[in-house]
Design a protein around this motif. Structure first.
Motif, PDB file in Angstrom:
ATOM      1  N   UNK A   1      11.779   7.244   3.691  1.00  0.00           N
ATOM      2  CA  UNK A   1      12.670   8.397   3.516  1.00  0.00           C
ATOM      3  C   UNK A   1      12.480   9.000   2.122  1.00  0.00           C
ATOM      4  N   UNK A   2      12.344   8.164   1.114  1.00  0.00           N
ATOM      5  CA  UNK A   2      12.125   8.666  -0.246  1.00  0.00           C
ATOM      6  C   UNK A   2      10.811   9.449  -0.326  1.00  0.00           C
ATOM      7  N   UNK A   3       9.763   8.946   0.316  1.00  0.00           N
ATOM      8  CA  UNK A   3       8.473   9.644   0.315  1.00  0.00           C
ATOM      9  C   UNK A   3       8.584  10.972   1.055  1.00  0.00           C
ATOM     10  N   UNK A   4       9.277  10.971   2.180  1.00  0.00           N
ATOM     11  CA  UNK A   4       9.450  12.212   2.945  1.00  0.00           C
ATOM     12  C   UNK A   4      10.201  13.244   2.122  1.00  0.00           C
ATOM     13  N   UNK A   5      11.162  12.789   1.346  1.00  0.00           N
ATOM     14  CA  UNK A   5      11.943  13.686   0.509  1.00  0.00           C
ATOM     15  C   UNK A   5      11.128  14.345  -0.581  1.00  0.00           C
ATOM     16  N   UNK A   6      10.003  13.755  -0.925  1.00  0.00           N
ATOM     17  CA  UNK A   6       9.131  14.315  -1.960  1.00  0.00           C
ATOM     18  C   UNK A   6       8.139  15.330  -1.401  1.00  0.00           C
TER      19      UNK A   6
ATOM     20  N   UNK B   1       8.356  20.558   5.833  1.00  0.00           N
ATOM     21  CA  UNK B   1       7.599  19.371   6.230  1.00  0.00           C
ATOM     22  C   UNK B   1       8.330  18.119   5.788  1.00  0.00           C
ATOM     23  N   UNK B   2       8.783  18.100   4.540  1.00  0.00           N
ATOM     24  CA  UNK B   2       9.506  16.942   4.028  1.00  0.00           C
ATOM     25  C   UNK B   2      10.811  16.710   4.747  1.00  0.00           C
ATOM     26  N   UNK B   3      11.546  17.793   5.009  1.00  0.00           N
ATOM     27  CA  UNK B   3      12.829  17.653   5.694  1.00  0.00           C
ATOM     28  C   UNK B   3      12.626  17.126   7.107  1.00  0.00           C
ATOM     29  N   UNK B   4      11.631  17.653   7.807  1.00  0.00           N
ATOM     30  CA  UNK B   4      11.343  17.202   9.175  1.00  0.00           C
ATOM     31  C   UNK B   4      10.916  15.748   9.181  1.00  0.00           C
ATOM     32  N   UNK B   5      10.051  15.376   8.279  1.00  0.00           N
ATOM     33  CA  UNK B   5       9.563  13.994   8.241  1.00  0.00           C
ATOM     34  C   UNK B   5      10.665  13.032   7.819  1.00  0.00           C
ATOM     35  N   UNK B   6      11.636  13.494   7.013  1.00  0.00           N
ATOM     36  CA  UNK B   6      12.753  12.642   6.634  1.00  0.00           C
ATOM     37  C   UNK B   6      13.564  12.265   7.868  1.00  0.00           C
ATOM     38  N   UNK B   7      13.750  13.195   8.764  1.00  0.00           N
ATOM     39  CA  UNK B   7      14.504  12.943   9.994  1.00  0.00           C
ATOM     40  C   UNK B   7      13.771  11.920  10.842  1.00  0.00           C
ATOM     41  N   UNK B   8      12.443  12.031  10.896  1.00  0.00           N
ATOM     42  CA  UNK B   8      11.644  11.066  11.684  1.00  0.00           C
ATOM     43  C   UNK B   8      11.727   9.682  11.085  1.00  0.00           C
ATOM     44  N   UNK B   9      11.724   9.577   9.763  1.00  0.00           N
ATOM     45  CA  UNK B   9      11.742   8.276   9.090  1.00  0.00           C
ATOM     46  C   UNK B   9      13.095   7.640   9.311  1.00  0.00           C
TER      47      UNK B   9
ATOM     48  N   UNK C   1       0.830  -1.197   0.000  1.00  0.00           N
ATOM     49  CA  UNK C   1       0.000   0.000   0.000  1.00  0.00           C
ATOM     50  C   UNK C   1       0.872   1.258   0.000  1.00  0.00           C
ATOM     51  N   UNK C   2       1.905   1.263   0.808  1.00  0.00           N
ATOM     52  CA  UNK C   2       2.817   2.404   0.823  1.00  0.00           C
ATOM     53  C   UNK C   2       3.478   2.623  -0.523  1.00  0.00           C
ATOM     54  N   UNK C   3       3.922   1.539  -1.150  1.00  0.00           N
ATOM     55  CA  UNK C   3       4.555   1.658  -2.471  1.00  0.00           C
ATOM     56  C   UNK C   3       3.577   2.166  -3.512  1.00  0.00           C
ATOM     57  N   UNK C   4       2.326   1.729  -3.435  1.00  0.00           N
ATOM     58  CA  UNK C   4       1.322   2.185  -4.393  1.00  0.00           C
ATOM     59  C   UNK C   4       0.978   3.657  -4.189  1.00  0.00           C
ATOM     60  N   UNK C   5       0.903   4.088  -2.929  1.00  0.00           N
ATOM     61  CA  UNK C   5       0.695   5.514  -2.668  1.00  0.00           C
ATOM     62  C   UNK C   5       1.838   6.326  -3.275  1.00  0.00           C
ATOM     63  N   UNK C   6       3.052   5.827  -3.131  1.00  0.00           N
ATOM     64  CA  UNK C   6       4.220   6.506  -3.700  1.00  0.00           C
ATOM     65  C   UNK C   6       4.084   6.574  -5.222  1.00  0.00           C
ATOM     66  N   UNK C   7       3.724   5.467  -5.832  1.00  0.00           N
ATOM     67  CA  UNK C   7       3.561   5.420  -7.292  1.00  0.00           C
ATOM     68  C   UNK C   7       2.498   6.416  -7.750  1.00  0.00           C
ATOM     69  N   UNK C   8       1.454   6.577  -6.933  1.00  0.00           N
ATOM     70  CA  UNK C   8       0.379   7.519  -7.259  1.00  0.00           C
ATOM     71  C   UNK C   8       0.761   8.958  -6.905  1.00  0.00           C
ATOM     72  N   UNK C   9       1.976   9.154  -6.425  1.00  0.00           N
ATOM     73  CA  UNK C   9       2.516  10.448  -6.015  1.00  0.00           C
ATOM     74  C   UNK C   9       1.760  11.055  -4.832  1.00  0.00           C
ATOM     75  N   UNK C  10       1.200  10.177  -4.007  1.00  0.00           N
ATOM     76  CA  UNK C  10       0.589  10.591  -2.747  1.00  0.00           C
ATOM     77  C   UNK C  10       1.624  10.297  -1.659  1.00  0.00           C
TER      78      UNK C  10
ATOM     79  N   UNK D   1       4.184   7.868   3.214  1.00  0.00           N
ATOM     80  CA  UNK D   1       4.971   8.001   4.441  1.00  0.00           C
ATOM     81  C   UNK D   1       4.169   7.558   5.662  1.00  0.00           C
ATOM     82  N   UNK D   2       2.897   7.898   5.697  1.00  0.00           N
ATOM     83  CA  UNK D   2       2.050   7.522   6.835  1.00  0.00           C
ATOM     84  C   UNK D   2       1.908   6.013   6.971  1.00  0.00           C
TER      85      UNK D   2
END
Length: 84
Positions: free
Chosen positions: A66-71, A76-84, A31-40, A45-46
């Motif tokens: 981390x890749x999703x957070x970077x997008x 927000x992305x930088x902060x979430x990357x650190x959490x991931x 599901x996470x990979x598919x969300x990424x593919x759909x650019x969600x 990340x969630x």
């Protein structure tokens, strides 16, 4: 289904499956990979971040999180990357 370009339909089916079987980590990962593919990326990340945190040996989920957070935009992305 997703391989046929029906990513959003596959996401819906996986979400239904996970309502019945929330412990299915393979379905969560997909599901996470598919969300990424759909650019969600936020949804990706969630899904992927809790998987990676629950199982530190799951490097694949961690890297995808981390890749999703970077997008995500801006700080927000930088902060979430650190959490991931």
């Amino acid at each position: 289904m997703a391989a046929e370009g029906r990513t959003l339909e596959a996401i819906g089916r996986l979400q239904e499956h996970l309502q019945r079987t929330p412990e299915d980590t393979n379905a969560q990962r997909l599901l996470g990979r598919l969300h990424y593919r759909a650019q969600d990326f936020n949804s990706a990340l969630n899904v992927l971040q809790p998987l990676a945190m629950a199982n530190p040996a799951d490097e694949k989920s961690a890297l995808q999180a981390v890749a999703a957070a970077g997008k995500l935009p801006g700080e927000t992305g930088q902060h979430r990357q650190v959490e991931a």
